[in-house]
Design an enzyme around this catalytic site. Structure first.
Site, short mmCIF file in Angstrom:
data_model
loop_
_atom_site.label_atom_id
_atom_site.label_comp_id
_atom_site.label_asym_id
_atom_site.label_seq_id
_atom_site.Cartn_x
_atom_site.Cartn_y
_atom_site.Cartn_z
N LYS A 184 1.13 -1.13 0.15
CA LYS A 184 0.26 0.20 -0.12
C LYS A 184 0.85 0.80 -0.13
O LYS A 184 1.34 1.63 1.24
CB LYS A 184 -0.81 0.01 1.42
N GLU A 259 9.74 1.05 11.06
CA GLU A 259 10.58 1.96 10.40
C GLU A 259 10.13 3.17 10.70
O GLU A 259 9.43 3.72 9.60
CB GLU A 259 11.38 1.98 9.36
N CYS A 293 14.39 10.31 7.88
CA CYS A 293 14.03 10.32 9.38
C CYS A 293 15.30 10.15 8.92
O CYS A 293 15.60 9.99 10.74
CB CYS A 293 13.01 8.45 8.68
N GLU A 390 10.34 16.20 15.36
CA GLU A 390 10.94 15.78 13.87
C GLU A 390 10.62 16.74 12.57
O GLU A 390 9.40 16.39 12.45
CB GLU A 390 10.75 14.29 13.67
C1 SIN Z 1 13.88 6.87 5.89
O1 SIN Z 1 14.04 8.21 5.48
O2 SIN Z 1 12.54 6.76 6.39
C2 SIN Z 1 14.42 6.62 4.57
C3 SIN Z 1 16.28 6.87 4.31
C4 SIN Z 1 16.98 5.71 3.76
O3 SIN Z 1 17.53 5.06 3.45
O4 SIN Z 1 17.90 6.79 3.97
#
Ligand code: SIN
Length: 489
Positions: A184, A259, A293, A390
């Site tokens: 998805k 994640e 992230c 964040e």
């Molecule tokens: C992400 O922001 O979830 C992945 C970043 C990355 O794979 O470097």
């Protein structure tokens, strides 16, 4: 205004879900407009899948699992390899499509296609290495054998910030392990996912092995998390949504990989090589306009070099070019949508009100609805919103520290635990600090650390599970213990 991206292979632009090896007619389904965040133009209209379509996709994946799990690892590796090769051949089209729907600068989209493909290539190779073990038995006439078996149907819920690579990083190990998958993708970026399905079909995956359902996240998410046929959920996205999905998975006790969000500290000690630290800071902070992230979220800089670091960061940031990611020379594209602009604006304004000094940027740029300029805030303290949240935008927030103990305390002063960075030429210090940081990944004098060969994942509220690397298939396999007896008979 409709502006369909011009591709060399226009068949990569798919606008319906892909279920059980067929492109859905999607009759009487709602239409999802996919917009280019740089121009606001609609680039495609996708017929969405609903709950019933999702159930069909799960059932198809369940049927296909029976056959797919029995294929040899060599067969699975061969089809994955073909998928990788087709991705590389189509790389430019895939990058153009990605920039059109996601906004990132074209050079970054090109990089992401290579990055995504590297997971497919890697797991094509790893498929052959999913071996078990043999142990001594508890008695002289027994031996313990451990085999690894695929968990079953996997649901993958993927984000808009890496519309290709996050799918590849989940789907490739799952398929390599012998699982089948229902993906998805994020509503903002379904086209990259559907293009991957088109290439997977050409590569020869049997019907039902790889399904993509595009549509309402609550409706599809409820089916994926509620179905007893789905044995595993892999999610990349916010911590808030991760918690919700975890609750939804509890009644069927699914395995999960989460994640989730980060709040990465980027620590610079006074003995760091500053050229190196500034280069790393630019890469880590402004990659994908700050929408990763693992982007540096909080710059923690030692007192004696604080002013110099700030000046040099502002000067280096001034060289970056904001604009439509498809245009030559642009290094940073728009944010994904107007909600992202509102969020970043809110965090920056509230931090300035609380006493941070804005030395660069600080207000949405007038290039379009989704543009936020490179921004540097100094004198940020731990109570401020940009420190606690964040940011997911191109905002560098600088905080001072006195010594190693304070740097570690500030860095760990968050629920998140995905990625941290530390710059110092003192190897003992870098090692000590890296061990003290409560994070799943640490860049030691390095601003970009992601690779298909390294384990990606976090601790604390950043989730669990590891993607990529030789551990990346573990989350898609169960260990079965076989007690082999009767050796004395
Ligand atoms: C992400 O922001 O979830 C992945 C970043 C990355 O794979 O470097």
């Amino acid at each position: 205004m409709q502006q369909v991206p011009a591709l060399e292979d226009q068949r990569l632009l798919r606008t319906t879900s892909y279920v059980d090896g067929a492109w859905e007619a999607g009759e009487a389904r709602e239409v999802l407009a996919v917009n280019n965040p740089a121009t606001g133009a609609t680039i495609a209209e996708v017929r969405t899948a609903n709950a019933a379509d999702t159930r069909r996709a799960i059932e198809a994946a369940h049927r296909a699992f029976g056959e797919w799990r029995r294929t040899t690892v060599k067969e699975r590796a061969g089809i994955l390899r073909r998928w990788y090769e087709l991705t590389i051949e189509a790389a430019e089209d895939l990058a153009v499509l990605m920039t059109a729907e996601q906004g990132k600068a074209l050079f970054e989209s090109r990089g992401e296609i290579q990055y995504g493909a590297s997971f497919i290539e890697w797991f094509a190779e790893q498929a052959k290495r999913a071996d078990g073990d043999v142990f001594s038995g508890a008695t002289p006439h027994t031996r313990a054998v451990c085999i690894r078996q695929p968990v079953g149907v996997v649901a993958a819920i993927t984000p808009w910030n890496f519309p290709n690579a996050m799918i590849a990083r989940k789907v490739a190990p799952a398929l390599a392990a012998g699982c089948t998958v229902v993906v998805k993708p994020a509503e903002d970026t379904p086209l990259s996912a559907l293009a991957m399905a088109e290439l997977a079909e050409r590569a020869g995956f049997p019907a039902g092995c790889f399904n993509v359902v595009v549509g309402n996240p609550q409706e599809i998410g409820a089916e994926l998390t509620g179905s007893p046929l789905v044995r595993k959920l892999s999610f990349t996205g916010s911590t808030a949504v991760g918690k919700l999905l975890e609750e939804q998975c509890a009644p069927t006790l699914k395995r999960t990989t989460m994640e989730l969000g980060g709040n990465a500290p980027f620590i610079v000690f006074d003995d760091a090589d500053l050229d190196d630290a500034i280069a790393g800071a630019l890469l880590s902070k402004y990659r994908n306009s700050g929408q990763t992230c693992v982007c540096a979220n909080r710059f923690l800089v030692q007192d004696s070099i604080y002013d110099e670091f700030c000046e040099r960061l502002v000067a280096a940031t001034g060289e970056l070019v904001l604009g439509n990611g498809a245009d030559e020379g642009v290094t940073q594209g728009p944010l994904i949508n107007t909600e992202a602009i509102a969020k970043v604006t809110g965090l920056v304004n509230a931090s300035i009100e609380a006493g941070a000094e804005c030395v660069m940027g600080g207000k949405p740029a007038d290039l379009g609805e989704c543009f936020y300029p490179h921004t540097v805030l100094r004198d940020v303290t731990p109570d401020m919103p940009v420190f606690r949240n964040e940011i997911f935008g191109p905002v560098a927030a600088l905080t001072r520290f006195k010594d190693e103990a304070e740097a570690i305390a500030l860095a760990n002063d968050t629920d998140a635990g995905l990625c941290a960075y530390v710059y110092s030429r003192d190897i003992g210090r870098v090692w000590r600090v890296a061990e003290a940081l409560e994070y799943g990944m640490v860049g030691m004098n390095e601003g970009i650390i992601s690779s298909e060969m390294a384990p990606f994942g976090g601790v604390k509220a950043s989730g669990w599970g590891r993607e990529g690397s030789r551990y990346g298939m573990d989350d898609y396999m169960d260990i079965k213990y076989l007690c082999v007896g009767g050796l004395d008979r």
